[in-house]
Design a protein around this motif. Structure first.
Motif, PDB file in Angstrom:
ATOM      1  N   VAL A  63       0.828  -1.214   0.000  1.00  0.00           N
ATOM      2  CA  VAL A  63       0.000   0.000   0.000  1.00  0.00           C
ATOM      3  C   VAL A  63       0.859   1.260   0.000  1.00  0.00           C
ATOM      4  CG1 VAL A  63      -1.595   1.391   1.398  1.00  0.00           C
ATOM      5  CG2 VAL A  63      -2.020  -1.052   1.060  1.00  0.00           C
ATOM      6  N   SER A  84       1.484   3.820  -3.143  1.00  0.00           N
ATOM      7  CA  SER A  84       0.930   5.162  -2.913  1.00  0.00           C
ATOM      8  C   SER A  84       1.991   6.236  -3.105  1.00  0.00           C
ATOM      9  CB  SER A  84       0.345   5.262  -1.497  1.00  0.00           C
ATOM     10  OG  SER A  84      -0.723   4.367  -1.317  1.00  0.00           O
ATOM     11  N   ILE A  99       1.514   8.992  -6.007  1.00  0.00           N
ATOM     12  CA  ILE A  99       1.269  10.378  -5.598  1.00  0.00           C
ATOM     13  C   ILE A  99       2.320  11.307  -6.200  1.00  0.00           C
ATOM     14  CG2 ILE A  99       1.304  11.942  -3.603  1.00  0.00           C
ATOM     15  CD1 ILE A  99      -0.006   9.533  -2.034  1.00  0.00           C
ATOM     16  N   SER A 153       8.074   5.981   1.825  1.00  0.00           N
ATOM     17  CA  SER A 153       6.953   5.040   1.658  1.00  0.00           C
ATOM     18  C   SER A 153       7.421   3.586   1.699  1.00  0.00           C
ATOM     19  CB  SER A 153       6.222   5.311   0.344  1.00  0.00           C
ATOM     20  OG  SER A 153       6.973   4.862  -0.773  1.00  0.00           O
ATOM     21  N   CYS A 203      -1.356  13.006   1.624  1.00  0.00           N
ATOM     22  CA  CYS A 203      -2.017  11.967   0.823  1.00  0.00           C
ATOM     23  C   CYS A 203      -1.376  10.594   1.049  1.00  0.00           C
ATOM     24  CB  CYS A 203      -1.959  12.325  -0.666  1.00  0.00           C
ATOM     25  SG  CYS A 203      -3.072  13.654  -1.150  1.00  0.00           S
ATOM     26  N   LEU A 204      -0.048  10.576   1.165  1.00  0.00           N
ATOM     27  CA  LEU A 204       0.654   9.303   1.382  1.00  0.00           C
ATOM     28  C   LEU A 204       0.172   8.633   2.673  1.00  0.00           C
ATOM     29  CD1 LEU A 204       2.947   7.247   0.799  1.00  0.00           C
ATOM     30  CD2 LEU A 204       4.454   8.735   2.144  1.00  0.00           C
ATOM     31  N   SER A 224      -3.564   7.685   2.725  1.00  0.00           N
ATOM     32  CA  SER A 224      -3.738   6.451   1.948  1.00  0.00           C
ATOM     33  C   SER A 224      -3.374   5.232   2.789  1.00  0.00           C
ATOM     34  CB  SER A 224      -2.854   6.501   0.693  1.00  0.00           C
ATOM     35  OG  SER A 224      -2.845   5.257   0.039  1.00  0.00           O
TER      36      SER A 224
END
Length: 313
Positions: free
Chosen positions: A82, A86, A90, A108, A233-234, A237
């Motif tokens: 995930v 992501s 992004i 991430s 957003c990361l 998510s």
């Protein structure tokens, strides 16, 4: 006396988002207060933080992974799918400058962060599961983090391949292993260190984050909007898909909340060290520094919300 020290340490640790927010704010007005904490200090700081994590674990904690394998496996798989997907997506969707897009991918691909255990405790999640997932994703990070990072950044970005593997081993695996050994064979010494290690970890992460933000404040101001949006957003998510997919796979609310927190919160300190040491552009480290602040704030808000609503299953 020990009880008082422990109580002060617990309160200080629970205020982690406050210290990071304060440090990040001050770093923009008085960067010289933090920028001295650079170079090897950042690497040493993260190493001490990971030692503090390891010293809370025993070999038996890793056996728990095999007793309840499905939740741990689900959490670790989601951690390394995930978040990396992501981060990569992004960066492309927001058309972030190459250093920031690269930095977003690096953070991430990192394992779950130590702060996730604190947030899980506050959210009344499954603390044993959280510790097992953090330990498992941390041990796997020596392979998963460099491999996924190199795969997603592509060939056009200059990076030290060997350095990514070595730094992950040096600042994560070795300190954690040392901590486990100390706790197993020198428990009295470990107990004394445990009085100070959580708050020490919080202060060191605050210094790491503030140092990177203070050094790069001019570039951050230039791209503040999109960069901040990308990091938000990361982590949003990670928390969202971590919860939804875990709920589908496990069907237990408490476990889904725990996995959501574990997936949404990264070891941003590792992201800073890997970015700083293995990419020529210092701007690559900035998303990881901002990440530490953002995931702590989102996690704290979620914990406050979930703490008031008991799981129905």
């Amino acid at each position: 006396m020990n009880h008082k020290v422990q109580k002060i340490g617990e309160i200080g640790t629970l205020l982690f988002p406050v210290w990071v927010s304060l440090g990040a704010t001050l770093s923009f007005f008085q960067p010289q207060w933090f920028t001295w904490f650079s170079g090897p200090w950042i690497t040493y700081g993260l190493g001490i933080t990971m030692l503090g994590m390891g010293i809370t674990l025993l070999p038996g904690d890793f056996r728990e992974v095999f007793r309840t394998p499905l939740p741990v496996l689900a959490g670790v798989v989601l951690q390394y799918t995930v978040m990396p997907i992501s981060g990569w997506a992004i960066g492309i969707l927001l058309d972030l400058p190459a250093p920031f897009a690269t930095g977003l991918i690096v953070v991430s691909c990192c394992p779950g962060g130590v702060a996730s255990n604190v947030i899980t405790y506050l959210a009344k999640g499954d603390l044993a599961l959280s510790v097992s997932m953090t330990a498992s994703s941390t041990l796997l990070s020596v392979l998963m983090t460099p491999i996924l990072t190199l795969l997603l950044i592509g060939k056009g970005v200059e990076a030290s391949i060997g350095g990514l593997f070595f730094d992950t081993f040096q600042v994560v695996i070795l300190p954690v292993a040392l901590g486990v050994v100390l706790n197993a064979y020198f428990p009295r010494t470990a107990k004394r260190i445990q009085l100070f290690s959580p708050l020490t970890a919080v202060l060191l992460i605050t210094m790491i984050v503030s140092s990177i933000l203070g050094a790069g404040k001019d570039k951050i101001i230039q791209s503040a909007g999109m960069l901040l949006l990308g990091v938000i957003c990361l982590h949003a998510s990670g928390f969202f898909f971590g919860y939804v997919l875990a709920r589908i796979l496990i069907r237990k609310t408490k476990i889904a909340r725990t996995i959501s927190i574990e997936v949404g919160m990264q070891n941003s300190g590792l992201g800073v060290v890997l970015s700083r040491n293995n990419f020529p552009d210092p701007l690559v480290a900035i998303p990881a520094a901002i990440s530490s602040l953002i995931h702590s704030l989102i996690g704290s808000l979620l914990a406050a919300f979930w703490r008031k609503s008991e799981p129905i299953d």
